[in-house]
Design a protein around this motif. Structure first.
Motif: not given
Length: 247
Positions: A178-190, A192-198
């Motif tokens: 709930r606090d951290a949300g959806f997370t992944t180990p790699d900043a680069g992948e995060a 790409v995921k963030r932009v695609a989600l938008q």
């Protein structure tokens, strides 16, 4: 005994005993020493236990910082992944413009995509290959290829994704709280995921129940911002309407 069955038995033994040796595993599971060591290594890299000299101990740290490879993740929770993937694939319509994120659970979706006229975009080379082989129209995002997860990342991928407007998007995650949300180990992948989600009208996270309670290094979406398809909703996460338990 299948690899997935061994993994589950090892984790069950650890829950009971808190620690276990290689020799105990060979005796209790009837497997070779090399197999026991290989399984411990795979589960350690996946963040499921802590590897120690001569065996393993229960992993009491919910922060998963290391990214396991595709090969290591593919055999984990195979039954649950198939259940989730089948349900996710069933909501794709012929008129959809779909983004499919790199990952083993999203990859399972491809097995259930038959005779669809939907158009797909993905940042996973293997996903694109399978979609094309099925006769689907698919666009592969360009950029830097990350070896361990086989995901395309980087500024070129982000620039390409910003041009698209998807009706539905399906994403993997390494952790959900709930606090951290959806997370992944790699900043680069995060990123790409963030932009695609938008760029998605409907956003779906595909995650087995073991991902709940884990936190990886980088948040790519807040909890509650996406619908979650999972095999079982853990205690403490039942509130809200964004969680869907697949049957």
């Amino acid at each position: 005994m299948l690899t997935e069955q061994r993994y589950e038995k090892i984790l069950a033994l650890l829950e009971e005993k808190k620690s276990i040796t290689v020799s105990e595993l060979t005796e209790l599971l009837g497997i070779s020493e090399s197999t026991a060591r290989r399984d411990i290594t795979a589960l350690s890299k996946a963040g499921r236990l802590k590897k120690v000299f001569g065996g393993a101990v229960l992993n009491d740290n919910s922060h998963v910082m290391q990214e396991p490879t595709v090969a290591e993740k593919k055999e984990l929770h195979r039954k649950e992944k198939v259940l989730i993937a089948r349900q996710a694939a069933s909501i794709i319509d012929d008129s959809d413009f779909v983004y499919i994120d790199a990952g083993t659970t999203t990859g399972c979706m491809l097995e259930f995509l038959t005779e669809t006229k939907a158009v797909f975009v993905t940042n996973a080379v293997e996903h694109a290959r399978k979609l094309a082989a099925q006769g689907n129209k698919v666009f592969l995002v360009g950029g830097e290829l990350k070896g361990s997860t086989e995901a395309v990342i980087g500024s070129q991928a982000i620039e390409m994704l910003m041009r698209y407007h998807f009706t539905k998007g399906f994403f993997g995650t390494n952790g959900i709280t709930r606090d951290a949300g959806f997370t992944t180990p790699d900043a680069g992948e995060a990123q790409v995921k963030r932009v695609a989600l938008q760029q998605c009208s409907e956003k779906y996270i595909l995650a087995d129940s073991d991902k709940f309670g884990n936190v990886s290094a980088v948040t790519f979406a807040s909890y509650g911002s996406c619908q979650v398809f999972t095999d079982k909703i853990p205690a403490g996460y039942q509130e809200g309407t964004n969680l869907f338990q697949c049957e």
